[in-house]
Design a protein around this motif. Sequence first.
Motif, PDB file in Angstrom:
ATOM      1  N   LEU A  15       0.866  -1.176   0.000  1.00 23.07           N
ATOM      2  CA  LEU A  15       0.000   0.000   0.000  1.00 23.07           C
ATOM      3  C   LEU A  15       0.898   1.220   0.000  1.00 23.07           C
ATOM      4  CD1 LEU A  15      -2.846   1.212   0.185  1.00 23.07           C
ATOM      5  CD2 LEU A  15      -2.636   1.164   2.655  1.00 23.07           C
ATOM      6  N   CYS A  17       1.050   5.204   0.181  1.00 28.15           N
ATOM      7  CA  CYS A  17       0.251   6.366   0.586  1.00 28.15           C
ATOM      8  C   CYS A  17       1.049   7.614   0.270  1.00 28.15           C
ATOM      9  CB  CYS A  17      -0.051   6.337   2.082  1.00 28.15           C
ATOM     10  SG  CYS A  17      -1.098   4.955   2.545  1.00 28.15           S
ATOM     11  N   LYS A  19       0.840  12.026   0.013  1.00 27.30           N
ATOM     12  CA  LYS A  19       0.041  13.231   0.233  1.00 27.30           C
ATOM     13  C   LYS A  19       0.666  14.379  -0.523  1.00 27.30           C
ATOM     14  CE  LYS A  19       2.012  14.853   4.638  1.00 27.30           C
ATOM     15  NZ  LYS A  19       2.696  16.098   4.218  1.00 27.30           N
ATOM     16  N   ASN A  21      -0.707  18.351  -2.797  1.00 28.62           N
ATOM     17  CA  ASN A  21      -1.753  19.354  -3.001  1.00 28.62           C
ATOM     18  C   ASN A  21      -1.961  19.501  -4.500  1.00 28.62           C
ATOM     19  OD1 ASN A  21      -2.705  22.257  -3.508  1.00 28.62           O
ATOM     20  ND2 ASN A  21      -2.985  22.040  -1.307  1.00 28.62           N
ATOM     21  N   GLY A 222     -13.490   0.752   2.866  1.00 23.95           N
ATOM     22  CA  GLY A 222     -13.905  -0.572   2.402  1.00 23.95           C
ATOM     23  C   GLY A 222     -15.152  -1.035   3.134  1.00 23.95           C
ATOM     24  N   ASP A 325      -5.631  19.924  -0.581  1.00 26.41           N
ATOM     25  CA  ASP A 325      -4.672  18.858  -0.256  1.00 26.41           C
ATOM     26  C   ASP A 325      -5.314  17.541  -0.693  1.00 26.41           C
ATOM     27  OD1 ASP A 325      -3.345  20.035   2.970  1.00 26.41           O
ATOM     28  OD2 ASP A 325      -2.828  20.549   0.893  1.00 26.41           O
TER      29      ASP A 325
ATOM     30  N   MET B   1      -5.187  27.574   5.361  1.00 24.84           N
ATOM     31  CA  MET B   1      -4.093  26.679   5.787  1.00 24.84           C
ATOM     32  C   MET B   1      -3.133  26.451   4.630  1.00 24.84           C
ATOM     33  SD  MET B   1      -5.665  23.643   8.092  1.00 24.84           S
ATOM     34  CE  MET B   1      -4.198  22.670   8.180  1.00 24.84           C
ATOM     35  N   PRO B   2      -1.822  26.420   4.899  1.00 21.81           N
ATOM     36  CA  PRO B   2      -0.867  26.249   3.792  1.00 21.81           C
ATOM     37  C   PRO B   2      -0.984  24.845   3.209  1.00 21.81           C
ATOM     38  CG  PRO B   2       0.272  26.173   5.905  1.00 21.81           C
ATOM     39  CD  PRO B   2      -1.128  26.528   6.202  1.00 21.81           C
ATOM     40  N   ALA B   3      -0.619  24.731   1.915  1.00 20.10           N
ATOM     41  CA  ALA B   3      -0.700  23.437   1.242  1.00 20.10           C
ATOM     42  C   ALA B   3       0.284  22.467   1.891  1.00 20.10           C
ATOM     43  CB  ALA B   3      -0.353  23.613  -0.230  1.00 20.10           C
ATOM     44  N   THR B   4      -0.128  21.197   1.973  1.00 14.13           N
ATOM     45  CA  THR B   4       0.737  20.222   2.623  1.00 14.13           C
ATOM     46  C   THR B   4       1.912  19.849   1.716  1.00 14.13           C
ATOM     47  OG1 THR B   4       0.681  18.168   3.887  1.00 14.13           O
ATOM     48  CG2 THR B   4      -0.445  18.141   1.794  1.00 14.13           C
ATOM     49  N   ALA B   5       3.021  19.485   2.330  1.00 11.77           N
ATOM     50  CA  ALA B   5       4.198  19.100   1.555  1.00 11.77           C
ATOM     51  C   ALA B   5       4.015  17.689   1.029  1.00 11.77           C
ATOM     52  CB  ALA B   5       5.431  19.174   2.444  1.00 11.77           C
ATOM     53  N   TYR B   6       4.718  17.381  -0.064  1.00 14.60           N
ATOM     54  CA  TYR B   6       4.639  16.039  -0.658  1.00 14.60           C
ATOM     55  C   TYR B   6       5.293  15.031   0.283  1.00 14.60           C
ATOM     56  CZ  TYR B   6       5.615  12.101  -3.753  1.00 14.60           C
ATOM     57  OH  TYR B   6       5.696  10.836  -4.295  1.00 14.60           O
ATOM     58  N   GLU B   7       4.636  13.881   0.411  1.00 18.99           N
ATOM     59  CA  GLU B   7       5.236  12.797   1.190  1.00 18.99           C
ATOM     60  C   GLU B   7       4.756  11.482   0.600  1.00 18.99           C
ATOM     61  OE1 GLU B   7       4.311  12.902   5.393  1.00 18.99           O
ATOM     62  OE2 GLU B   7       5.056  10.850   5.665  1.00 18.99           O
ATOM     63  N   ARG B   8       5.618  10.508   0.571  1.00 15.02           N
ATOM     64  CA  ARG B   8       5.252   9.184   0.060  1.00 15.02           C
ATOM     65  C   ARG B   8       5.752   8.124   1.027  1.00 15.02           C
ATOM     66  NH1 ARG B   8       4.715   6.248  -5.181  1.00 15.02           N
ATOM     67  NH2 ARG B   8       5.893   4.311  -5.066  1.00 15.02           N
ATOM     68  N   VAL B   9       4.848   7.219   1.396  1.00 16.69           N
ATOM     69  CA  VAL B   9       5.225   6.121   2.288  1.00 16.69           C
ATOM     70  C   VAL B   9       4.793   4.825   1.624  1.00 16.69           C
ATOM     71  CG1 VAL B   9       4.976   5.159   4.593  1.00 16.69           C
ATOM     72  CG2 VAL B   9       4.741   7.624   4.268  1.00 16.69           C
ATOM     73  N   VAL B  10       5.692   3.857   1.554  1.00 16.84           N
ATOM     74  CA  VAL B  10       5.335   2.549   0.993  1.00 16.84           C
ATOM     75  C   VAL B  10       5.231   1.562   2.142  1.00 16.84           C
ATOM     76  CG1 VAL B  10       5.990   0.699  -0.582  1.00 16.84           C
ATOM     77  CG2 VAL B  10       6.549   3.065  -1.162  1.00 16.84           C
ATOM     78  N   TYR B  11       4.046   0.988   2.328  1.00 15.34           N
ATOM     79  CA  TYR B  11       3.851   0.004   3.386  1.00 15.34           C
ATOM     80  C   TYR B  11       3.892  -1.390   2.777  1.00 15.34           C
ATOM     81  CZ  TYR B  11       2.018   3.956   6.122  1.00 15.34           C
ATOM     82  OH  TYR B  11       1.868   5.159   6.778  1.00 15.34           O
ATOM     83  N   LYS B  12       4.751  -2.245   3.317  1.00 15.24           N
ATOM     84  CA  LYS B  12       4.819  -3.621   2.817  1.00 15.24           C
ATOM     85  C   LYS B  12       4.003  -4.504   3.756  1.00 15.24           C
ATOM     86  CE  LYS B  12       7.901  -7.283   1.353  1.00 15.24           C
ATOM     87  NZ  LYS B  12       9.221  -7.846   1.309  1.00 15.24           N
ATOM     88  N   PRO B  14       0.994  -4.165   5.167  1.00 13.73           N
ATOM     89  CA  PRO B  14       0.584  -3.469   6.381  1.00 13.73           C
ATOM     90  C   PRO B  14      -0.699  -4.007   7.003  1.00 13.73           C
ATOM     91  CG  PRO B  14      -0.109  -2.219   4.476  1.00 13.73           C
ATOM     92  CD  PRO B  14       0.607  -3.424   3.950  1.00 13.73           C
ATOM     93  N   LEU B 110     -11.601  -2.768   0.763  1.00 14.50           N
ATOM     94  CA  LEU B 110     -12.125  -1.967  -0.351  1.00 14.50           C
ATOM     95  C   LEU B 110     -12.125  -2.771  -1.653  1.00 14.50           C
ATOM     96  CD1 LEU B 110     -13.219   0.814  -0.944  1.00 14.50           C
ATOM     97  CD2 LEU B 110     -10.895   1.684  -1.112  1.00 14.50           C
TER      98      LEU B 110
END
Lengths: 340, 122
Positions: A15, A17, A19, A21, A222, A325, B1-12, B14, B110
């Motif tokens: 998965l 994820c 984030k 804007n 889901g 966002d 509110m200021p726009a959020t910064a880009y962030e990416r997390v990959v969950y193996k 999870p 989902l």
Amino acid sequence: MATLRRLQEAPRHLLVCEKSNFGHDKSRHKHLVETHYHNYRVSFLIPECGLLSKELKSLVMDIGPYYSVKNLPLHELITHEFINTFVKKGKLILSLDKDTYEETGLQGRPSRYSGRKSMKFVISIDLMDLSLNLDSKKYRRISWSFKEKKPLKFDFLLAWHHTGTEESTMMSYFSKYQIQEHQPKVALSTVRELQCPVLRSSGLAGEPEEACSALEFFDWLGAVFCSADLNNEPYNFISTYCCPQPSAMVAQAFLCTITGFILPEKIHVLLEQLCHYFDEPKLAPWVTLTVQGFADSPVAWREKEHGFHKGGEHLYNFVVFNNQDYWLQMAVGANDDCPP
Amino acid sequence: MPATAYERVVYKSPSEYHYMKVCLEFQEHGVGLNVAQFKQLLVSALRDLFGEVGAALPVDVLTYDEKTLSAILRICSSGLVKLWSSLTLFGAYKSKKCAFRVIQVSPFLLALSGNSREQVLD
């Protein structure tokens, strides 16, 4: 001991994820939507909404037909006429079992997920390259394979993004192959008194007692679309599932589901319209857009190989916040590369 | 509110849970089960194959349709193989022959809200 350990193992899944804007220059939302080609189901959820706006309703009802063709020989997809009429640029990707692959006599590569003994092979044919060199050895070989060596025929689902006005070109082009037009099925419903997780757009991981995480939210979504009960006690014999905390009760939420064969371009337009939902002040803190791919599609995003394994899932979900966002969750199963 | 910064997390892997969409088919028609009986049936299937330890595995019946005897189940990921094998080998309820059909399995709930293999073209 090894047997006991194997009893407790489940297939790996991923998965991703993200984030960002929608206003960021480098936001990849358009690219990721438009490179996920084979979409079976699109649904969206709007909290604090009882009726769909005119714009959204007409978009949903006009998402476009798709077509089914039975027993279409594969060689029809490599003709110059087909490529020039329908394919701007693209590849024909075949995912075949070992016997069929060997019978075609064409060059491919073993599937990344077929284990030590390759039982599945992938052949990739660049159609534009082919149509520019109709006299090439390559074209002659592929043509011979599809027409004489191993004439493959399949039932196809087709969807065509066209910018011109020739609506019925597809119907007339395949008229000798029993082509049928279908409209996507649309299901609309309103859920009353829905418990929704509280989210903070700046924190994917959530915060105890302040906001839920992206993982918890993905599970909750889901449960909503499967119509599961979200309010069970921990001692309940039947189910102990409950909405992640912190949560807030909304009086009503609008759910819409479209199933068929939906074009990524149409999904992008739908996403943009959902972003515009917040042009006027709304009670809803966020809306979601979920897209599910066909379980048996040979590719997920772009040319990344997709395999069914035990679930065939490849789906993504946008959470669009009222300040533009967004969160993007991309989920795949065991026989899939990591989403881009 | 200021726009959020880009962030990416990959969950193996999870997901703590796996979800199964199943359907119970009886050889003879007209067999009815309410949700509590259905849940009890799952527990006995686990007990038959894995004993009391198996029977103690927490299984949630998230949805249940009495008409079609179909349900969406939630099981902790480490219990998936035990539950699935118990369902596979479950052959009779109160001397009536039956079988579980596993329609869909996924670590993502989902994904179970739609099944492209069930698509029907008019």
